[in-house]
Design a protein around this motif. Structure first.
Motif, PDB file in Angstrom:
ATOM      1  N   ALA A   1      53.673  15.065   6.498  1.00  0.00           N
ATOM      2  CA  ALA A   1      54.337  14.049   5.870  1.00  0.00           C
ATOM      3  C   ALA A   1      54.395  14.474   4.314  1.00  0.00           C
ATOM      4  CB  ALA A   1      53.644  12.771   5.803  1.00  0.00           C
TER       5      ALA A   1
ATOM      6  N   ARG B   1      61.169   7.717   6.839  1.00  0.00           N
ATOM      7  CA  ARG B   1      61.494   7.376   8.298  1.00  0.00           C
ATOM      8  C   ARG B   1      62.875   7.511   8.680  1.00  0.00           C
ATOM      9  NH1 ARG B   1      60.758   2.602   5.382  1.00  0.00           N
ATOM     10  NH2 ARG B   1      62.623   1.385   5.129  1.00  0.00           N
ATOM     11  N   ASP B   2      63.986   7.571   7.607  1.00  0.00           N
ATOM     12  CA  ASP B   2      65.243   7.848   7.878  1.00  0.00           C
ATOM     13  C   ASP B   2      65.675   9.233   8.246  1.00  0.00           C
ATOM     14  OD1 ASP B   2      65.339   5.102   7.575  1.00  0.00           O
ATOM     15  OD2 ASP B   2      66.725   5.155   5.759  1.00  0.00           O
TER      16      ASP B   2
ATOM     17  N   PRO C   1      62.155   8.341  15.058  1.00  0.00           N
ATOM     18  CA  PRO C   1      61.413   8.443  14.053  1.00  0.00           C
ATOM     19  C   PRO C   1      59.918   9.002  14.267  1.00  0.00           C
ATOM     20  CG  PRO C   1      62.336   5.987  14.391  1.00  0.00           C
ATOM     21  CD  PRO C   1      62.482   6.942  15.563  1.00  0.00           C
TER      22      PRO C   1
ATOM     23  N   PRO D   1      56.308   8.566  13.625  1.00  0.00           N
ATOM     24  CA  PRO D   1      55.465   7.529  13.012  1.00  0.00           C
ATOM     25  C   PRO D   1      54.437   7.614  11.808  1.00  0.00           C
ATOM     26  CG  PRO D   1      54.597   7.914  15.268  1.00  0.00           C
ATOM     27  CD  PRO D   1      55.854   8.843  15.112  1.00  0.00           C
TER      28      PRO D   1
ATOM     29  N   ALA E   1      55.475   9.739   9.296  1.00  0.00           N
ATOM     30  CA  ALA E   1      56.277   9.990   8.410  1.00  0.00           C
ATOM     31  C   ALA E   1      56.573   9.123   7.340  1.00  0.00           C
ATOM     32  CB  ALA E   1      57.634  10.529   8.833  1.00  0.00           C
ATOM     33  N   VAL E   2      55.209   8.888   6.751  1.00  0.00           N
ATOM     34  CA  VAL E   2      55.234   7.796   5.855  1.00  0.00           C
ATOM     35  C   VAL E   2      55.530   8.103   4.376  1.00  0.00           C
ATOM     36  CG1 VAL E   2      53.899   5.665   5.144  1.00  0.00           C
ATOM     37  CG2 VAL E   2      53.967   6.532   7.464  1.00  0.00           C
TER      38      VAL E   2
END
Lengths: 227, 227
Positions: free
Chosen positions: A35, B200-201, B211, B213, B215-216
């Protein structure tokens, strides 16, 4: 360099020491690190800030595994062709031979790389030679961020020639181009000073071909041409 | 952030805070800093390490001045066209209006930007949509390094449509493509957190559109779409 936390390294040092990492330790990459490097990727500029880059991360799902196997087989084929076309004959330098060994191992083990990222571009106009301005800066951010969190990767074209197969397996729409395949993992080797041609060969002042007298490499530079 | 030496900033922070800098203080850029940012540019990867990128730095010579005037006039024309085509109507957000004001000033004063760098690619094959893989990573390194030494710049296409004129004035050979025009200088404003779409996009897992999950975005992220 081994004992320094790479997260604390100043940006200029990270830039000078981000090598192409082609061999990975057999250790999974934590989602939180992924991420972080993808966040860094998205900080890059894009034309008119359209933000047309998308990143498909391939790990362990069945579709992802099929795509990874295709990419790995393609890489092995492409590397064999390159060997035949460019590395044949006996004009090998030690650096050529070192690279050839690394590449052999890289393509042989690519299917088992901890992560593969496909960097994709949603096209907003017909294909053009400068559309990469909206995706390759993101790829470079990704690689620098990988180095800064202790990972490593390499920008490749291992998707070349199998784009249609990958698009089918991964549901990639027709107006989307895969622009890079980036394996990522914990380095089996390590990062270190990047070797390049001296600045005097590549920086011009005022017109093409006129060396810029001030364009001098730092004293600690390790020079190198094609390695 | 004002009192921190940007050279000491960790790479991830530099990446997250390198904004497009379009307004410059009326202060010359030291040659030594230029050398540093161009050195950083050359550390980027290129396909098969061919190192086909060249950087033409435009400052005060007569040829350079003519080239700069052409680029500035072209930028003003391109920006007027963009205004007509895309920013017309009353769908303006505050961010749109802010950007429009900055762009007006940017193109009006482009001829006086302390430095213009043309990032050029020596082509080794016919033009292709992915040739930018061997030059835009260098441009991103250049912009990040600029931020790290206290400068700022922006990746532009202000050379578009006048490549032939620039090639003639600057003796750029026919097999060389100008891929970016990068003004550089001390920022009149300042760097700061970059705003982008949420992860998330743009990050998918296993296949297009799914998506990831994990990837925040970091909690401190400033979101923004087209700005």
């Amino acid at each position: 360099m081994t004992n320094v936390d790479p997260r604390q390294l100043p940006a200029l040092e990270v830039i000078a020491t981000t090598r192409a990492i082609r061999r990975y330790a057999p250790r999974p990459v934590e989602d939180a690190l992924l991420a972080e490097v993808l966040f860094a990727a998205t900080r890059a500029p894009t034309g008119r800030n359209r933000q047309p880059a998308r990143f498909v991360v391939l790990a362990g799902t069945p579709q992802a595994r099929r795509a990874r196997e295709l990419v790995a087989a393609n890489a092995q084929r492409m590397w064999q062709e390159a060997l035949r076309d460019e590395y044949d004959g006996d004009a090998h330098t030690a650096a050529d031979r070192r690279l050839a060994r690394t590449m052999d191992e890289h393509v042989r083990r690519l299917g088992c790389a901890p992560v593969l990222v496909l960097a994709c571009l949603i096209r907003w106009r017909p294909p053009s030679p400068d559309e990469g301005a909206s995706i390759y800066p993101a790829c470079q951010n990704l690689l620098l961020a990988a180095r800064a969190v202790g990972l490593g990767g390499v920008l490749t074209r291992w998707h070349r020639g199998i784009e249609a197969d990958l698009a089918q397996i991964l549901d990639i729409p027709q107006h989307v181009a895969i622009h890079a395949t980036i394996p990522l993992g914990y380095p089996a080797g390590r990062h270190g000073l990047v070797r390049r041609r001296p600045l005097r060969d590549v920086v011009f002042e005022g017109r093409w071909g006129r060396p810029a007298p001030w364009a001098v490499d730092p004293a600690w530079t390790v020079h190198g041409g094609l390695v």
